[in-house]
Design an enzyme around this catalytic site. Structure first.
Site, PDB file in Angstrom:
ATOM      1  N   LYS A  15      47.539  37.614  37.786  1.00  0.00           N
ATOM      2  CA  LYS A  15      47.223  38.509  36.653  1.00  0.00           C
ATOM      3  C   LYS A  15      48.486  38.774  35.817  1.00  0.00           C
ATOM      4  CE  LYS A  15      43.350  40.285  39.212  1.00  0.00           C
ATOM      5  NZ  LYS A  15      42.355  41.319  39.390  1.00  0.00           N
ATOM      6  N   HIS A 101      37.061  35.269  33.700  1.00  0.00           N
ATOM      7  CA  HIS A 101      37.320  36.357  34.662  1.00  0.00           C
ATOM      8  C   HIS A 101      36.698  37.653  34.127  1.00  0.00           C
ATOM      9  CE1 HIS A 101      39.429  39.346  37.034  1.00  0.00           C
ATOM     10  NE2 HIS A 101      39.690  38.385  37.907  1.00  0.00           N
ATOM     11  N   GLU A 103      37.787  40.538  33.938  1.00  0.00           N
ATOM     12  CA  GLU A 103      38.698  41.325  33.088  1.00  0.00           C
ATOM     13  C   GLU A 103      38.698  40.769  31.662  1.00  0.00           C
ATOM     14  OE1 GLU A 103      42.040  41.089  35.746  1.00  0.00           O
ATOM     15  OE2 GLU A 103      40.983  42.402  37.142  1.00  0.00           O
ATOM     16  N   GLU A 173      32.681  36.776  41.863  1.00  0.00           N
ATOM     17  CA  GLU A 173      33.522  37.975  41.992  1.00  0.00           C
ATOM     18  C   GLU A 173      32.734  39.201  41.537  1.00  0.00           C
ATOM     19  OE1 GLU A 173      38.002  37.040  41.916  1.00  0.00           O
ATOM     20  OE2 GLU A 173      37.345  37.206  39.855  1.00  0.00           O
ATOM     21  N   GLY A 179      39.943  44.563  42.795  1.00  0.00           N
ATOM     22  CA  GLY A 179      41.052  45.517  42.726  1.00  0.00           C
ATOM     23  C   GLY A 179      40.689  46.907  43.209  1.00  0.00           C
ATOM     24  N   SER A 218      39.014  41.926  46.295  1.00  0.00           N
ATOM     25  CA  SER A 218      39.660  42.635  47.408  1.00  0.00           C
ATOM     26  C   SER A 218      39.712  41.828  48.708  1.00  0.00           C
ATOM     27  CB  SER A 218      38.991  43.997  47.644  1.00  0.00           C
ATOM     28  OG  SER A 218      39.161  44.815  46.500  1.00  0.00           O
TER      29      SER A 218
END
Ligand code: PGA
Length: 260
Positions: A15, A101, A103, A173, A179, A218
């Site tokens: 990241k 992703h 994010e 994911e 996270g 995680s």
């Protein structure tokens, strides 16, 4: 269902973390500890931030690690200030790229359609795209997990042929697990991986049996072996834990290598 050998894969997604100095020390530790991992039986990919790609490439050239980027644009060149083309990534030694992703989807408003174009552009220059899919907590609570994952995959397949997926990686994911320290249980993750493979198998059983599907969210040294033991989980996409050399290496050691 057709059984195919799928080489396990573990991807470090660093990241927007680190500095030249910090990443140099991390790579030193990874290289030093790498004898403990049977790298010939798996692919291990490091994805640093863009500015550090070349420095990392120089350090890992003769080692067991492959280089990946965290994003790429869908055009090859031109007036796209601030963007990075897939060809540039090849130029600096990348062989993988993370696409879509969560994010990127959430914070940078990347749509399914844009992600599909990015996937195809990366594939066309010979990069292995790592296509991320996954539901938010609200979507899971409303029973929409399979629907969301299917929509995200179908968007790619509206412009890319199914065979492109055989040369790519899918990373499941769940957004609520990224996270947060809240990992999906091996059974929860396996249910979605099995669904994805089953959905692909309805279109082509051979390709479905070849596609590698990674789990991310995680993952750490303590929970990796339970996740990787699942029949449809072919490795992991690792965020936070990939910034600690020992932890990342022990995640790699947890990969169950199927015997052919
Ligand atoms: P995490 O991130 O391992 O820190 O949850 C995974 C990812 O975002 O790819």
């Amino acid at each position: 269902m057709i059984q195919s050998f799928r080489k396990p894969c573990v991807v470090a997604n660093w990241k927007m973390q680190g500095s030249l100095q910090m990443l140099s020390a991390l790579i030193g530790d990874l290289l030093q500890g790498s004898q403990t991992v049977e790298f010939n039986k798996m692919d291990v990919v490091l994805c640093p931030p863009f500015p550090y790609l070349q420095a990392v490439e120089k350090r890992i050239q003769s080692g067991p690690f492959r280089l990946g980027a965290q994003n790429a644009y869908c055009e090859y060149k031109g007036a796209f200030t601030g963007e990075v083309s897939p060809e540039m990534l090849v130029d600096v030694g990348c062989s993988y790229v993370i696409i879509g992703h969560s994010e990127r989807r959430e914070l940078f408003f990347e749509t399914d359609a844009l992600i599909a174009r990015k996937f195809l552009a990366a594939y066309h220059v010979g990069l292995t795209p790592i296509l991320c899919v996954g539901e938010t907590l609200a979507e899971r609570e409303h029973g929409k997990t399979f629907e969301v994952v299917q929509r995200q995959l179908a968007a790619v397949l509206t412009i890319a042929s199914l065979s492109t997926l055989a040369g790519a990686l899918i990373a499941y994911e769940p957004v609520w697990a990224i996270g947060t320290g809240l990992t999906a249980t091996p059974e929860q993750a396996e249910a979605v991986h099995e669904y994805i493979r089953g959905w692909l198998a309805k279109q082509d059983a051979q390709i479905a049996s070849q596609v590698r599907i990674l789990y991310g969210g995680s993952v750490n040294a303590a929970n990796a072996s339970g996740l990787f033991a699942m029949p449809n989980i072919d490795g992991g996409l690792i965020g936070g834990a990939s910034l600690k050399a020992q932890e990342f290496l022990s995640i790699c050691q947890s990969v169950s290598v199927p015997t052919v």
